[in-house]
Design an enzyme around this catalytic site. Structure first.
Site, PDB file in Angstrom:
ATOM      1  N   GLU A  59      -9.396 -15.872  16.568  1.00 27.43           N
ATOM      2  CA  GLU A  59     -10.167 -14.869  17.293  1.00 27.43           C
ATOM      3  C   GLU A  59     -10.054 -13.474  16.337  1.00 27.43           C
ATOM      4  OE1 GLU A  59      -8.313 -15.704  21.764  1.00 27.43           O
ATOM      5  OE2 GLU A  59      -7.303 -14.321  20.460  1.00 27.43           O
ATOM      6  N   ASP A 249     -11.287 -18.979  31.452  1.00 30.95           N
ATOM      7  CA  ASP A 249     -11.114 -19.988  32.530  1.00 30.95           C
ATOM      8  C   ASP A 249     -10.828 -19.404  33.947  1.00 30.95           C
ATOM      9  OD1 ASP A 249      -7.822 -19.975  32.870  1.00 30.95           O
ATOM     10  OD2 ASP A 249      -8.518 -19.599  30.611  1.00 30.95           O
TER      11      ASP A 249
END
Length: 291
Positions: A59, A249
């Site tokens: 990231e 998610d």
């Protein structure tokens, strides 16, 4: 008053007039200097020193490369696995820290969760010795459709709290929850099209029924594994902070969390790299009240 003083000192009328003019000129001069200094000082206020805390190397790497930051050698104690990168961007000094890789258990995987996040943040703020104007925790998260979250949404936190520090002894309950208010960022959210909400933190990727109960009690829109720990460390150093989280998610959806997380991690990381530079560009030079 000047006239009476100079008369008693036997000054001539001409000397009194000349001296009075000189004093008035000096007063105006120093008032102008004071105004200039005040203006220069006000121009130097605002957010100038940023820390970006990112748990996972994947990231952080694109963002570090985007800003052309350089590794900061010897930033952390030799025993710590954490990494730091530093450089300038839009007149802001930027430090990006990551949790590094696991060496204790020999997995070589990213150090995720509250323990490395809190320690890395604490050591970073200690190293920078009160010079940090703002800390931003950036990363991915699970979102709740019941709170309007969708895959790829960017959220800015209004607060952080814990959902797995369950201590059912009345005096310890507020400590266990550990709620910390984030810096208000509604103007920033409007500017970049982000959503806002509370982030609830726990050390597990999945969510069991007891977790769900406490996350609901926390009124959380998203959940992660680091935010509340980072906010706690910031509070110890009196450092303003908030989080930028991108949803990987839908926790209250019909897909297993781990499958949906892996399926969307890359896309969410790409979205994070799009959003984070916008956040940095917006906050640099602004007062906290302008966020």
């Amino acid at each position: 008053s000047f006239y009476l003083l100079f008369t008693r000192l036997n000054f001539s009328s001409e000397m009194i007039a000349l001296t009075s003019i000189t004093i008035c000129t000096l007063v105006v001069y120093f008032l102008n200097i004071s105004t200039v200094v005040s203006a220069m000082t006000s121009n130097n206020t605002g957010i100038k020193n940023l820390v970006i805390a990112i748990a996972m190397e994947a990231e952080a790497k694109p963002f570090v490369e985007h800003l052309a930051l350089s590794p900061a050698d010897n930033f952390f104690p030799a025993e710590a696995p954490f990494l730091a990168f530093q450089g300038m961007h839009n007149d802001c000094h930027v430090t990006v820290v990551t949790n590094g890789k696991d060496t204790v258990h020999g997995t070589g995987l990213d150090n995720v969760g509250t323990v490395p996040a809190a320690l890395a943040t604490f050591l970073t703020l200690q190293k920078l010795q009160g010079k940090v104007d703002l800390l931003i925790n950036a990363g991915t998260c699970g979102g709740f459709s019941s709170k309007g979250a969708k895959i790829g949404d960017a959220f800015l936190t209004t607060a952080t709290a814990n959902h797995d520090r369950r201590i059912p002894i009345p005096p310890f309950i507020p400590y266990g929850i550990g709620k910390v208010q984030s810096v208000s960022t509604q103007q920033l959210a409007n500017a970049i099209g982000a959503k806002t909400g509370i982030c609830s933190t726990g050390n597990s990727l999945d969510m069991h029924d007891v977790d769900h109960h406490h996350i609901t009690e926390n009124d959380a829109s998203v959940k992660d594994m680091e935010a509340a720990a980072i906010a706690w460390a910031c509070e110890l150093h009196s450092t303003p902070n908030f989080c930028v989280k991108v949803v990987t998610d839908i926790v209250d959806g019909d897909k297993p969390t781990q499958e949906e997380f892996m399926e969307n991690l890359h896309a969410a990381s790409v979205k994070l790299q799009q959003v984070l530079p916008l956040v940095i560009d917006y906050v640099c030079g602004k007062e906290h009240s302008e966020l």
